[in-house]
Design a protein around this motif. Sequence first.
Motif, PDB file in Angstrom:
ATOM      1  N   LEU A  20       0.946  -1.305  -0.134  1.00  0.00           N
ATOM      2  CA  LEU A  20       0.128  -0.309  -0.682  1.00  0.00           C
ATOM      3  C   LEU A  20       0.589   0.898   0.045  1.00  0.00           C
ATOM      4  N   CYS A  21       1.011   2.172  -0.724  1.00  0.00           N
ATOM      5  CA  CYS A  21       0.850   3.963  -0.368  1.00  0.00           C
ATOM      6  C   CYS A  21       0.433   4.299   1.199  1.00  0.00           C
ATOM      7  N   ILE A  22       0.755   4.270   1.777  1.00  0.00           N
ATOM      8  CA  ILE A  22       0.736   4.895   2.866  1.00  0.00           C
ATOM      9  C   ILE A  22       0.388   6.488   3.288  1.00  0.00           C
ATOM     10  N   GLN A  23      -0.576   6.658   3.393  1.00  0.00           N
ATOM     11  CA  GLN A  23      -0.470   7.885   3.207  1.00  0.00           C
ATOM     12  C   GLN A  23      -1.321   9.171   5.121  1.00  0.00           C
ATOM     13  N   ALA A  24      -1.008   9.788   5.186  1.00  0.00           N
ATOM     14  CA  ALA A  24      -0.456  10.288   6.633  1.00  0.00           C
ATOM     15  C   ALA A  24      -2.155  10.115   6.631  1.00  0.00           C
ATOM     16  N   TRP A  25      -3.355  10.671   5.690  1.00  0.00           N
ATOM     17  CA  TRP A  25      -4.641  10.500   6.401  1.00  0.00           C
ATOM     18  C   TRP A  25      -5.450   8.669   6.348  1.00  0.00           C
ATOM     19  N   MET A  26      -4.350   7.465   6.338  1.00  0.00           N
ATOM     20  CA  MET A  26      -5.003   6.385   6.563  1.00  0.00           C
ATOM     21  C   MET A  26      -4.616   5.939   7.436  1.00  0.00           C
ATOM     22  N   ILE A  27      -3.223   6.554   8.470  1.00  0.00           N
ATOM     23  CA  ILE A  27      -2.698   6.437   9.537  1.00  0.00           C
ATOM     24  C   ILE A  27      -3.978   6.681  10.594  1.00  0.00           C
ATOM     25  N   HIS A  28      -3.825   8.210   9.856  1.00  0.00           N
ATOM     26  CA  HIS A  28      -4.876   8.548  11.218  1.00  0.00           C
ATOM     27  C   HIS A  28      -6.315   8.258  11.404  1.00  0.00           C
ATOM     28  N   SER A  29      -6.442   7.468  10.448  1.00  0.00           N
ATOM     29  CA  SER A  29      -8.134   6.868  10.339  1.00  0.00           C
ATOM     30  C   SER A  29      -8.046   5.514  10.984  1.00  0.00           C
ATOM     31  N   VAL A  30      -6.626   4.964  10.655  1.00  0.00           N
ATOM     32  CA  VAL A  30      -6.881   3.468  11.604  1.00  0.00           C
ATOM     33  C   VAL A  30      -6.564   3.957  12.690  1.00  0.00           C
ATOM     34  N   ASN A  31      -6.393   4.506  13.297  1.00  0.00           N
ATOM     35  CA  ASN A  31      -5.993   5.221  14.900  1.00  0.00           C
ATOM     36  C   ASN A  31      -6.503   5.701  15.703  1.00  0.00           C
ATOM     37  N   LEU A  32      -7.995   6.461  14.762  1.00  0.00           N
ATOM     38  CA  LEU A  32      -9.342   6.561  15.278  1.00  0.00           C
ATOM     39  C   LEU A  32     -10.180   5.230  14.936  1.00  0.00           C
ATOM     40  N   CYS A  33     -10.272   4.562  14.416  1.00  0.00           N
ATOM     41  CA  CYS A  33     -11.286   3.527  14.767  1.00  0.00           C
ATOM     42  C   CYS A  33     -10.399   2.856  15.678  1.00  0.00           C
ATOM     43  N   GLY A  34      -9.064   2.105  15.789  1.00  0.00           N
ATOM     44  CA  GLY A  34      -8.842   1.834  17.304  1.00  0.00           C
ATOM     45  C   GLY A  34      -8.743   2.578  18.220  1.00  0.00           C
ATOM     46  N   LYS A  35      -9.005   3.777  18.444  1.00  0.00           N
ATOM     47  CA  LYS A  35      -9.820   4.106  19.356  1.00  0.00           C
ATOM     48  C   LYS A  35     -10.918   3.677  19.967  1.00  0.00           C
ATOM     49  N   ILE A  36     -12.090   4.151  18.542  1.00  0.00           N
ATOM     50  CA  ILE A  36     -13.071   3.473  18.713  1.00  0.00           C
ATOM     51  C   ILE A  36     -13.433   2.238  19.722  1.00  0.00           C
ATOM     52  N   TRP A  37     -12.872   1.601  18.644  1.00  0.00           N
ATOM     53  CA  TRP A  37     -12.696  -0.520  18.740  1.00  0.00           C
ATOM     54  C   TRP A  37     -12.869  -0.223  20.532  1.00  0.00           C
ATOM     55  N   PHE A  38     -11.315   0.448  21.163  1.00  0.00           N
ATOM     56  CA  PHE A  38     -10.756   0.243  22.383  1.00  0.00           C
ATOM     57  C   PHE A  38     -12.101   0.022  23.145  1.00  0.00           C
ATOM     58  N   LYS A  39     -12.686   1.240  23.519  1.00  0.00           N
ATOM     59  CA  LYS A  39     -13.753   1.894  24.251  1.00  0.00           C
ATOM     60  C   LYS A  39     -15.478   1.353  24.105  1.00  0.00           C
ATOM     61  N   LEU A  40     -15.256   0.577  23.278  1.00  0.00           N
ATOM     62  CA  LEU A  40     -16.163  -0.322  23.065  1.00  0.00           C
ATOM     63  C   LEU A  40     -16.193  -1.534  23.800  1.00  0.00           C
ATOM     64  N   CYS A  41     -14.917  -2.151  23.864  1.00  0.00           N
ATOM     65  CA  CYS A  41     -14.310  -3.456  23.904  1.00  0.00           C
ATOM     66  C   CYS A  41     -14.844  -3.373  26.247  1.00  0.00           C
ATOM     67  N   SER A  42     -15.725  -4.747  26.202  1.00  0.00           N
ATOM     68  CA  SER A  42     -15.408  -4.582  27.731  1.00  0.00           C
ATOM     69  C   SER A  42     -14.241  -5.129  28.518  1.00  0.00           C
ATOM     70  N   ARG A  43     -14.258  -5.266  29.782  1.00  0.00           N
ATOM     71  CA  ARG A  43     -13.029  -4.917  30.108  1.00  0.00           C
ATOM     72  C   ARG A  43     -12.930  -6.553  31.330  1.00  0.00           C
ATOM     73  N   PRO A  44     -12.286  -7.554  30.824  1.00  0.00           N
ATOM     74  CA  PRO A  44     -12.522  -7.897  31.940  1.00  0.00           C
ATOM     75  C   PRO A  44     -12.821  -8.500  33.462  1.00  0.00           C
ATOM     76  N   LYS A  45     -13.322  -9.058  34.305  1.00  0.00           N
ATOM     77  CA  LYS A  45     -14.006  -8.872  35.672  1.00  0.00           C
ATOM     78  C   LYS A  45     -13.009  -9.092  36.874  1.00  0.00           C
ATOM     79  N   ASP A  46     -11.682  -9.629  36.833  1.00  0.00           N
ATOM     80  CA  ASP A  46     -10.412 -10.542  37.079  1.00  0.00           C
ATOM     81  C   ASP A  46      -9.477  -9.412  37.617  1.00  0.00           C
ATOM     82  N   ILE A  47      -9.640  -8.908  35.965  1.00  0.00           N
ATOM     83  CA  ILE A  47      -8.296  -7.371  36.646  1.00  0.00           C
ATOM     84  C   ILE A  47      -8.803  -6.114  36.326  1.00  0.00           C
ATOM     85  N   SER A  48      -7.984  -5.344  37.636  1.00  0.00           N
ATOM     86  CA  SER A  48      -8.975  -4.016  37.312  1.00  0.00           C
ATOM     87  C   SER A  48      -7.626  -2.888  36.581  1.00  0.00           C
TER      88      SER A  48
END
Length: 310
Positions: A20-48
């Motif tokens: 792929l021809c990596i462009q800055a906008w692609m990197i920022h878009s992927v990172n934004l998706c990663g942040k949203i994905w992380f926030k939507l994920c639940s945390r395991p109950k046995d780890i604080s």
Amino acid sequence: MSSGLLPELQFARFLKIGKLCIQAWMIHSVNLCGKIWFKLCSRPKDISCSTVKIKGYQDSNVEILIYSPKGLTDDAPCLVYYHGGAFFLGDFPMIHTLCFEYARAAKCRVAFVRYTLSITRPFPGPIEDCYSALEWISDHATELKIDPKRIAVGGDSAGGCISAVVSQMARDRHGPHICFQMLIYPVIDNTQSLPSAKNMTDAPITHPRLVRKMWQIYLRDMKNSSLPYSCALRTESFKDLPPAFIEVEDLDSLKDEGIFYSHCLSKAGVPVQLVQMKGTFHAFDIFVGKQVTKLAVKNRVKALKAAFRK
């Protein structure tokens, strides 16, 4: 394929990510998706999880997530973890899932460092952020209920490079004691001069062109890429570094870099365990449910537990 990753390997090659021809906008878009994905994920109950924010290089904001499994003592060991992603990609839920398992199985706290990405600030910003995080964790060991003599560093890919370089910085600056370094398919050499880096053009994920782009973004403000700490090989000496666990993957253009670094450490008298996985490719462990990933994690945890023994 003995690793059971044939469908995943074919999919990774089909994507041809490295071409792929990596462009800055692609990197920022992927990172934004990663942040949203992380926030939507639940945390395991046995780890604080607790979060702290510290000041890094040139007053950058560095977030550290502290993962603590139930039942730890007040002087538990700690793995300071630096995520991969070519220095310019952020963290995704799969790597946190692996860190949860390191915490559980090795009976340690995991301090997950979110350093400034190279797409925002190039070298030395990210590596200085990571060293600042290590210093802060060591300085606040009592508050964090961590044994300062049992702090290890670890990371995957670019995070493996960061772990190796932070270990060198701690030695050279007479900084925090690091008892162990866990380097998972680390990127080590910014010259891409070793055979696998030049010849494995069919490697999924780590196509040589993508690796070259990674270094160009990370080192873009540098006139001389041979400066200390720009990569793990840019050091005058490999002596007096922490014992290391290095894992390399069979179908990875970075494979020879990890092997070469293990030889450099071993020649300097540093204890090294080198694990060469068969039938695996770079970042294969994003498939956390696969048996080969479970085997790899078992090997990593075994090395961590041995390093953490008093």
